[in-house]
Design an enzyme around this catalytic site. Structure first.
Site, short mmCIF file in Angstrom:
data_model
loop_
_atom_site.label_atom_id
_atom_site.label_comp_id
_atom_site.label_asym_id
_atom_site.label_seq_id
_atom_site.Cartn_x
_atom_site.Cartn_y
_atom_site.Cartn_z
CB CYS A 118 -0.96 -0.01 1.18
SG CYS A 118 -2.17 -1.31 0.99
CG HIS A 265 -3.10 3.55 1.78
ND1 HIS A 265 -3.54 3.18 0.53
CD2 HIS A 265 -3.27 2.47 2.58
CE1 HIS A 265 -3.93 1.93 0.57
NE2 HIS A 265 -3.79 1.47 1.79
CG ASN A 295 -6.66 -0.74 1.19
OD1 ASN A 295 -5.99 -0.28 0.27
ND2 ASN A 295 -6.12 -1.22 2.29
N1 ACO Z 1 -18.11 -8.48 9.61
C1 ACO Z 1 -18.60 -8.75 10.82
N2 ACO Z 1 -17.82 -9.11 11.85
C2 ACO Z 1 -16.49 -9.16 11.64
C3 ACO Z 1 -15.93 -8.87 10.39
C4 ACO Z 1 -16.79 -8.52 9.36
N3 ACO Z 1 -16.35 -8.21 8.13
N4 ACO Z 1 -14.60 -9.01 10.50
C5 ACO Z 1 -14.32 -9.36 11.75
N5 ACO Z 1 -15.47 -9.48 12.45
C6 ACO Z 1 -15.65 -9.82 13.85
C7 ACO Z 1 -14.47 -10.56 14.42
O1 ACO Z 1 -14.56 -11.92 14.12
C8 ACO Z 1 -14.61 -10.26 15.89
O2 ACO Z 1 -15.57 -11.15 16.42
P1 ACO Z 1 -15.39 -11.77 17.92
O3 ACO Z 1 -15.35 -10.58 18.81
O4 ACO Z 1 -16.62 -12.62 18.04
O5 ACO Z 1 -14.11 -12.51 17.84
C9 ACO Z 1 -15.21 -8.88 15.93
O6 ACO Z 1 -15.76 -8.64 14.63
C10 ACO Z 1 -14.23 -7.76 16.25
O7 ACO Z 1 -13.06 -7.97 15.53
P2 ACO Z 1 -11.81 -7.07 15.74
O8 ACO Z 1 -10.70 -7.62 14.92
O9 ACO Z 1 -11.61 -6.84 17.19
O10 ACO Z 1 -12.33 -5.70 15.10
P3 ACO Z 1 -11.60 -4.35 15.05
O11 ACO Z 1 -12.39 -3.36 15.81
O12 ACO Z 1 -10.14 -4.46 15.34
O13 ACO Z 1 -11.74 -3.96 13.51
C11 ACO Z 1 -10.53 -3.97 11.43
C12 ACO Z 1 -11.19 -4.81 12.52
C13 ACO Z 1 -11.59 -3.13 10.74
C14 ACO Z 1 -9.92 -4.92 10.43
C15 ACO Z 1 -9.47 -3.06 12.08
O14 ACO Z 1 -8.63 -3.78 12.92
C16 ACO Z 1 -8.65 -2.35 11.05
O15 ACO Z 1 -9.13 -1.55 10.28
N6 ACO Z 1 -7.34 -2.60 11.01
C17 ACO Z 1 -6.49 -2.03 10.00
C18 ACO Z 1 -6.67 -2.82 8.76
C19 ACO Z 1 -6.03 -2.21 7.58
O16 ACO Z 1 -5.99 -1.02 7.50
N7 ACO Z 1 -5.53 -3.05 6.68
C20 ACO Z 1 -4.95 -2.65 5.50
C21 ACO Z 1 -3.87 -1.61 5.67
S1 ACO Z 1 -2.43 -1.93 4.95
C22 ACO Z 1 -2.75 -2.08 3.37
O17 ACO Z 1 -3.57 -1.34 2.88
C23 ACO Z 1 -2.10 -3.19 2.65
#
Ligand code: ACO
Length: 338
Positions: A118, A265, A295
Site C-alpha cells: 500500500c 492511503h 482499499n
Molecule cells: N463483519 C462482521 N464481523 C467481523 C468482520 C466482518 N467483516 N470481520 C471481523 N469481524 C468480527 C471478528 O470476528 C470479531 O468477532 P469476535 O469478537 O466474536 O471474535 C469482531 O468482529 C471484532 O473484531 P476485531 O478484529 O476486534 O475488530 P476491530 O475493531 O479491530 O476492527 C478492522 C477490525 C476493521 C480490520 C481493524 O482492525 C482495522 O481496520 N485494522 C487495519 C486494517 C487495515 O488497515 N488493513 C490494511 C492496511 S495496509 C494495506 O492497505 C495493505
C-alpha cells in the site's frame, strides 16, 4: 545536479484513474458471508467498492488510467521513457503487470513492477523523481493497479480482510520541470520500512519455501488468501503516518498550515480520521474516497489525485501532502507542489 550543472526538478504533470464498472455494496457482501453493512461502515467507513468483472485485468484498468494521465500531461504514451507499476496483486506471478501495460503502448520502453504494497505508490514516486532529477529520463509513468477481488476469501473466514479491499488503478506522469519560473515540483519523498512485521499482513501462498508452489495442502490451509493482524496494523498506521508526514514536511521546508490538501492511503476511514486528528489537520483539507472504493492499495493515492484534479483542487501553486502505510510494514510521505 542535472544536465549542465543545473539542478533538475521533477513535477507531476498528469493524473488519471480507472475503476471497474461493477459496484459491490456491503449488502452484496452480506449474501456471501456473515457480515453487516453496519459493522463494515462503523469499523472502516466503507459503503461499497468496485470489483472487476470476469476477464477484466489489472492491465485493462492501468491502460485507461495511464492514457488519461498522459493526455492530461499533453503527451502520447509512446513518448514515455519508463513505466513503473506499483502493485501487490500482479496479473501473473511473472512477468510483472507493467509488461502487460507496456505491451498496450508498443515500443521498447523499460518497465518494472514495484512491490511495496500500500506504500507502493509513494515508493514509486520516489524512484520516478530520482530518475528524472538524475537526468536519466524525462517522462516517467507511475501507475498503481490492483485487482484484489479475485484473491480474496469470500467466505466468513476471510471477512475481516475481504470487506476492506477494492479494485482500481490510478496513474501519474512525472516529468522534468524545465520552466524555472514555474515552482511546481516534488519537494520531498521520505520512505521507511520494518520487515519484522512482514507477517502481520501477508499472503503465504506461492512461497519459495514450498517444494511445489501450487499444492493441494496449501490450498486446504487457505494459504493463498491474505492474513492480517488488523489491530496491529491499525496501531502502527496511526503512529507511523503522522511521524513520516512531519519528517517529509520538515525535509521539504514546508509548514503544515501551508499544505492545501492532505491525501492519505485509503486503508480505513477510522485510521485517516485518527491521523488527521493527531496531526491537527482540519477536516476540509483531507479528501477520502474509501467510502466508495475501499482499499485499492497502490492505486488509492493516485486515484485520489485524479479526483482532486477533477474537482479543481490541483491548480498551479497548490501544495499537496501524500502519506501512506501498508504491508511490509512500509510507510512514506511526499510533499508536491502543483
Ligand atoms: N463483519 C462482521 N464481523 C467481523 C468482520 C466482518 N467483516 N470481520 C471481523 N469481524 C468480527 C471478528 O470476528 C470479531 O468477532 P469476535 O469478537 O466474536 O471474535 C469482531 O468482529 C471484532 O473484531 P476485531 O478484529 O476486534 O475488530 P476491530 O475493531 O479491530 O476492527 C478492522 C477490525 C476493521 C480490520 C481493524 O482492525 C482495522 O481496520 N485494522 C487495519 C486494517 C487495515 O488497515 N488493513 C490494511 C492496511 S495496509 C494495506 O492497505 C495493505
Amino acid at each position: 545536479m542535472g544536465i549542465g550543472g543545473r539542478r533538475m526538478r521533477a513535477r507531476i504533470s498528469g493524473t488519471g484513474m480507472c475503476l471497474p464498472e461493477r459496484r459491490v455494496t456491503n449488502k452484496d457482501l452480506e449474501v456471501m458471508m456473515e457480515t453487516s453493512d453496519e459493522w463494515i461502515v462503523q469499523r472502516s467507513g466503507i459503503r461499497e467498492r468496485r470489483w472487476v468483472s470476469e476477464g477484466e485485468t489489472p492491465a485493462d484498468l492501468a491502460e485507461v488510467a495511464s492514457r488519461t494521465a498522459c493526455e492530461r500531461a499533453g503527451i502520447d504514451p509512446e513518448e514515455l521513457d519508463c513505466i513503473i507499476v506499483p502493485t501487490l496483486s500482479s496479473q501473473y506471478e511473472f512477468p510483472g503487470t507493467s509488461f502487460f501495460l507496456q505491451e498496450r503502448f508498443g515500443g521498447t520502453v523499460p518497465c518494472f513492477d514495484l512491490r511495496a504494497q500500500c506504500t507502493g505508490f509513494i515508493y514509486s514516486l520516489s524512484i520516478a523523481n530520482a530518475l528524472v532529477i538524475s537526468g536519466q529520463y524525462q517522462r516517467v509513468l507511475v501507475c498503481g493497479a490492483e485487482v484484489h477481488s479475485t484473491g480474496l476469501d469470500k467466505s466468513t473466514e476471510g471477512r475481516d480482510v475481504t470487506v476492506l479491499f477494492g479494485d482500481g488503478a490510478g496513474a501519474i506522469v512525472v516529468e522534468a520541470a524545465e520552466d524555472d519560473s514555474n515552482p511546481a515540483g516534488i519537494l520531498d519523498v521520505t520512505l521507511h520500512a520494518q520487515g519484522k512485521y512482514a507477517k502481520k499482513l501477508w499472503v503465504p501462498w506461492g512461497s519459495a519455501l514450498f517444494p511445489e508452489r501450487l499444492n493441494a495442502d496449501a490450498l486446504d490451509e487457505r494459504l493463498h488468501f491474505p492474513r492480517m493482524d488488523g489491530r496491529h496494523v491499525f496501531k502502527n498506521a496511526v503512529t507511523r503516518m503522522p511521524e513520516v508526514m512531519a519528517e517529509s514536511l520538515d525535509a521539504a521546508g514546508v509548514k503544515k498550515p501551508d499544505i492545501d490538501l492532505f491525501l492519505f492511503h485509503q486503508a480505513n476511514l477510522r485510521i485517516n480520521e485518527f491521523v488527521a486528528n493527531a496531526a491537527e489537520i482540519p477536516a476540509e483539507k483531507v479528501r477520502n474516497n474509501i467510502q466508495r472504493y475501499g482499499n485499492c492499495s497502490a492505486a488509492s493515492i493516485p486515484i485520489l489525485l485524479s479526483e482532486a484534479h477533477d474537482e479543481g483542487l490541483l491548480e498551479p501553486g497548490k501544495l499537496v501532502c501524500l502519506t501512506g502505510f501498508g504491508s511490509g510494514f512500509s510507510w512514506g510521505s511526499a510533499v508536491v507542489r502543483f
